[in-house]
Scaffold this active site. Structure first.
Site, PDB file in Angstrom:
ATOM      1  N   TYR A 133     -28.316 -19.459  17.707  1.00  0.00           N
ATOM      2  CA  TYR A 133     -28.451 -18.709  18.963  1.00  0.00           C
ATOM      3  C   TYR A 133     -27.104 -18.337  19.593  1.00  0.00           C
ATOM      4  CZ  TYR A 133     -30.022 -17.554  23.711  1.00  0.00           C
ATOM      5  OH  TYR A 133     -30.250 -16.938  24.919  1.00  0.00           O
TER       6      TYR A 133
ATOM      7  N   LYS B  74     -25.675 -14.437  20.209  1.00  0.00           N
ATOM      8  CA  LYS B  74     -25.368 -13.810  21.500  1.00  0.00           C
ATOM      9  C   LYS B  74     -23.926 -13.281  21.511  1.00  0.00           C
ATOM     10  CE  LYS B  74     -29.306 -13.823  23.512  1.00  0.00           C
ATOM     11  NZ  LYS B  74     -29.915 -12.573  24.001  1.00  0.00           N
TER      12      LYS B  74
HETATM   13  P1  NAP Z   1     -39.008 -15.769  26.699  1.00  0.00           P
HETATM   14  O1  NAP Z   1     -39.822 -16.112  27.884  1.00  0.00           O
HETATM   15  O2  NAP Z   1     -39.236 -16.501  25.421  1.00  0.00           O
HETATM   16  O3  NAP Z   1     -39.134 -14.200  26.467  1.00  0.00           O
HETATM   17  C1  NAP Z   1     -38.627 -13.592  25.329  1.00  0.00           C
HETATM   18  C2  NAP Z   1     -39.340 -12.284  25.141  1.00  0.00           C
HETATM   19  O4  NAP Z   1     -38.836 -11.657  23.944  1.00  0.00           O
HETATM   20  C3  NAP Z   1     -40.856 -12.447  24.922  1.00  0.00           C
HETATM   21  O5  NAP Z   1     -41.536 -11.422  25.578  1.00  0.00           O
HETATM   22  C4  NAP Z   1     -40.985 -12.331  23.432  1.00  0.00           C
HETATM   23  O6  NAP Z   1     -42.258 -11.892  22.998  1.00  0.00           O
HETATM   24  C5  NAP Z   1     -39.947 -11.266  23.173  1.00  0.00           C
HETATM   25  N1  NAP Z   1     -39.653 -11.137  21.752  1.00  0.00           N
HETATM   26  C6  NAP Z   1     -39.335 -12.092  20.862  1.00  0.00           C
HETATM   27  N2  NAP Z   1     -39.213 -11.572  19.633  1.00  0.00           N
HETATM   28  C7  NAP Z   1     -39.462 -10.242  19.758  1.00  0.00           C
HETATM   29  C8  NAP Z   1     -39.506  -9.150  18.844  1.00  0.00           C
HETATM   30  N3  NAP Z   1     -39.274  -9.315  17.543  1.00  0.00           N
HETATM   31  N4  NAP Z   1     -39.774  -7.923  19.339  1.00  0.00           N
HETATM   32  C9  NAP Z   1     -40.031  -7.736  20.643  1.00  0.00           C
HETATM   33  N5  NAP Z   1     -40.043  -8.727  21.539  1.00  0.00           N
HETATM   34  C10 NAP Z   1     -39.756  -9.965  21.086  1.00  0.00           C
HETATM   35  O7  NAP Z   1     -37.440 -15.972  27.005  1.00  0.00           O
HETATM   36  P2  NAP Z   1     -36.508 -15.488  28.201  1.00  0.00           P
HETATM   37  O8  NAP Z   1     -35.742 -16.679  28.645  1.00  0.00           O
HETATM   38  O9  NAP Z   1     -37.268 -14.682  29.188  1.00  0.00           O
HETATM   39  O10 NAP Z   1     -35.482 -14.568  27.398  1.00  0.00           O
HETATM   40  C11 NAP Z   1     -35.199 -13.230  27.747  1.00  0.00           C
HETATM   41  C12 NAP Z   1     -33.756 -12.945  27.399  1.00  0.00           C
HETATM   42  O11 NAP Z   1     -32.895 -13.730  28.253  1.00  0.00           O
HETATM   43  C13 NAP Z   1     -33.343 -13.297  25.976  1.00  0.00           C
HETATM   44  O12 NAP Z   1     -32.546 -12.274  25.437  1.00  0.00           O
HETATM   45  C14 NAP Z   1     -32.552 -14.572  26.137  1.00  0.00           C
HETATM   46  O13 NAP Z   1     -31.612 -14.767  25.100  1.00  0.00           O
HETATM   47  C15 NAP Z   1     -31.890 -14.333  27.469  1.00  0.00           C
HETATM   48  N6  NAP Z   1     -31.413 -15.537  28.154  1.00  0.00           N
HETATM   49  C16 NAP Z   1     -32.286 -16.464  28.604  1.00  0.00           C
HETATM   50  C17 NAP Z   1     -31.810 -17.594  29.251  1.00  0.00           C
HETATM   51  C18 NAP Z   1     -32.724 -18.659  29.760  1.00  0.00           C
HETATM   52  O14 NAP Z   1     -32.225 -19.692  30.254  1.00  0.00           O
HETATM   53  N7  NAP Z   1     -34.042 -18.493  29.708  1.00  0.00           N
HETATM   54  C19 NAP Z   1     -30.438 -17.753  29.468  1.00  0.00           C
HETATM   55  C20 NAP Z   1     -29.574 -16.780  28.988  1.00  0.00           C
HETATM   56  C21 NAP Z   1     -30.080 -15.677  28.336  1.00  0.00           C
HETATM   57  P3  NAP Z   1     -43.442 -12.945  22.622  1.00  0.00           P
HETATM   58  O15 NAP Z   1     -44.023 -13.367  23.934  1.00  0.00           O
HETATM   59  O16 NAP Z   1     -44.356 -12.138  21.786  1.00  0.00           O
HETATM   60  O17 NAP Z   1     -42.791 -14.087  21.892  1.00  0.00           O
END
Ligand code: NAP
Length: 250
Positions: A172, A176
């Site tokens: 991961y 990024k």
């Molecule tokens: P999340 O709740 O797991 O959401 C991720 C989303 O991406 C889900 O809608 C998932 O769909 C979708 N996804 C995964 N694989 C995909 C694919 N092949 N095609 C299209 N959509 C896909 O996680 P989140 O925390 O909201 O993450 C959103 C972004 O924020 C990510 O880029 C993550 O790296 C970034 N981020 C998050 C955090 C944190 O602390 N949460 C911190 C820094 C950065 P499904 O529901 O179908 O799996």
């Protein structure tokens, strides 16, 4: 914001859904990207007026192309693209980030898992950019927001005194860092256009991505993504920030 058309990938849950909700509240027409159309439709129904689901799996070229045709046919342009879809691993389960880091070192990480995560976080972002750029070129005050992470900052992670230095691994965190590099390549290409592009890190947010171990609520964790997505034509391009407008070293 009332005439703006936005596409958010991975908007059926988590940060993407929160951003979709808040953009819709600002009058933006939001296309709720979801790899499972049904889940996208559920999220769009929950968000209400201004939200519509579109199927897009960022690892599936046919679905990306079909989403681009949908946007072209329905709206003829795109004003805002939020590349938000992301995964942290392919393992599932209840491992903590520390446990996952221990089995994701450079010497131990599964190459299959690295490829799968990079397929979404790196090549998926680039593939969506390539497909949507013609529509963004026709957009009004077009902007791209790539949702990355501070864990991808090479400068920060290279410092041995950084608390998460030991957790930097090829799955991961390096995905990024590579997403950040892809964003830089997009920025260079877009310098000759009026399309703006920004890189944003949500806070450590309680979502499925981290088994809900994040310490921030969805609302607080998503704030910087919302803020940057709502920037107007005078807003900056080329920034990498976390809440609130705090610069992250690339
Ligand atoms: P999340 O709740 O797991 O959401 C991720 C989303 O991406 C889900 O809608 C998932 O769909 C979708 N996804 C995964 N694989 C995909 C694919 N092949 N095609 C299209 N959509 C896909 O996680 P989140 O925390 O909201 O993450 C959103 C972004 O924020 C990510 O880029 C993550 O790296 C970034 N981020 C998050 C955090 C944190 O602390 N949460 C911190 C820094 C950065 P499904 O529901 O179908 O799996």
């Amino acid at each position: 914001m009332s005439d703006r058309i936005a596409l958010i990938t991975g908007a059926n849950q988590g940060v993407g859904k929160q951003v979709a909700k808040e953009l819709a509240e600002h009058g933006v027409t939001v296309l709720v990207g979801s790899r499972d159309l049904r889940r996208g439709e559920d999220a769009a129904a929950e968000i209400g007026a201004g939200a519509r689901a579109v199927r897009i799996d960022v690892t599936d070229h046919a679905s990306i192309a079909a989403a681009a045709v949908f946007v072209e046919t329905e709206f003829g342009r795109l004003d805002l693209l939020v590349n938000n879809a992301g995964i942290s691993n392919t393992g599932g389960g209840d491992a903590t980030p520390e446990e996952r880091a221990a089995r994701s070192r450079a010497s131990t990480a599964s190459l299959d898992e690295i490829r799968a995560v990079w397929d979404v976080n790196v090549f998926g972002v680039l593939a969506v950019y390539q497909a949507m750029l013609p529509l963004l070129r026709k957009g009004v005050d077009a902007r791209i927001v790539n949702v990355s992470s501070g864990v991808g900052s090479l400068t920060t992670n290279a410092d041995p005194s950084y608390p998460y230095h030991a957790m930097f691994g090829p799955v991961y965190p390096a995905s990024k860092a590579a997403e950040n590099a892809m964003t830089l390549a997009m920025m260079v290409e877009l310098e000759s256009t009026d399309i703006r592009i920004n890189l944003v890190s949500p806070a450590y947010t309680s979502t499925a991505l981290n088994n809900f171990s994040g310490t921030e609520s969805i609302e607080d964790g998503s704030r910087e993504v919302v803020r940057v997505a709502l920037l107007g034509p005078d807003g900056p391009t080329g920034t990498f920030t976390r809440w609130e407008d705090a610069a992250i070293p690339w």
